[in-house]
Design a protein around this motif. Sequence first.
Motif, short mmCIF file in Angstrom:
data_model
loop_
_atom_site.label_atom_id
_atom_site.label_comp_id
_atom_site.label_asym_id
_atom_site.label_seq_id
_atom_site.Cartn_x
_atom_site.Cartn_y
_atom_site.Cartn_z
N ARG A 94 0.83 -1.21 0.00
CA ARG A 94 0.00 0.00 0.00
C ARG A 94 0.87 1.26 0.00
O ARG A 94 0.52 2.24 -0.65
CB ARG A 94 -0.97 -0.03 1.18
N ARG A 95 1.99 1.21 0.70
CA ARG A 95 2.90 2.36 0.66
C ARG A 95 3.45 2.55 -0.75
O ARG A 95 3.58 3.68 -1.24
CB ARG A 95 4.02 2.21 1.69
N LEU A 152 0.79 4.18 -2.82
CA LEU A 152 0.72 5.62 -2.54
C LEU A 152 1.83 6.38 -3.25
O LEU A 152 1.59 7.48 -3.78
CB LEU A 152 0.80 5.88 -1.03
N SER A 164 1.32 9.27 -6.03
CA SER A 164 1.84 10.62 -5.79
C SER A 164 2.32 11.25 -7.09
O SER A 164 2.45 12.47 -7.18
CB SER A 164 2.97 10.59 -4.76
N LEU A 193 -6.83 1.64 1.45
CA LEU A 193 -6.34 3.02 1.29
C LEU A 193 -7.50 4.01 1.26
O LEU A 193 -7.43 5.10 1.83
CB LEU A 193 -5.50 3.14 0.02
N LEU A 217 -6.84 7.94 2.28
CA LEU A 217 -5.56 8.28 1.68
C LEU A 217 -5.65 8.39 0.17
O LEU A 217 -4.77 8.99 -0.46
CB LEU A 217 -4.49 7.27 2.08
N ILE A 218 -6.69 7.81 -0.40
CA ILE A 218 -6.93 7.96 -1.84
C ILE A 218 -8.40 8.31 -2.05
O ILE A 218 -9.25 8.06 -1.20
CB ILE A 218 -6.58 6.69 -2.65
N LEU A 251 -4.20 10.12 -5.12
CA LEU A 251 -3.70 10.35 -3.76
C LEU A 251 -4.42 11.52 -3.12
O LEU A 251 -4.69 12.53 -3.77
CB LEU A 251 -2.19 10.64 -3.82
#
Length: 110
Positions: free
Chosen positions: A15-16, A19, A23, A50, A55-56, A69
């Motif tokens: 998931r990171r 992201l 971005s 997410l 976060l999204i 994002l």
Amino acid sequence: MQMQPIFRALADPTRRDILLMLSKDSLTIAQISDQFEMTRGAVKKHLTVLEQGNLIQVQTRGREKLNRLNPKALQPAFDWLGYFESFWDEKLSNLKTLIEIDTTERPRHD
């Protein structure tokens, strides 16, 4: 704001990575799936987590869903972690001071 969903979303390295990809650009599930060796269903599960963490954001364009994002959602986590950064800065500064005091008080053996 509830931070548990944010930290849950950030806990997973996939998931990171997603992201980081988002971005740079908004992407479809297919575009994200192409970057991983997993099924679209598995990527969709990551995107759902997410999205639950805010976060999204998902935007529908015709038949496509673009994942984008939401950087503002990271602010509460950043603020919370910032407390610990200042905490450790203070502790390390105190340690440095103690070491410097100890060093200057020792007799030199030259």
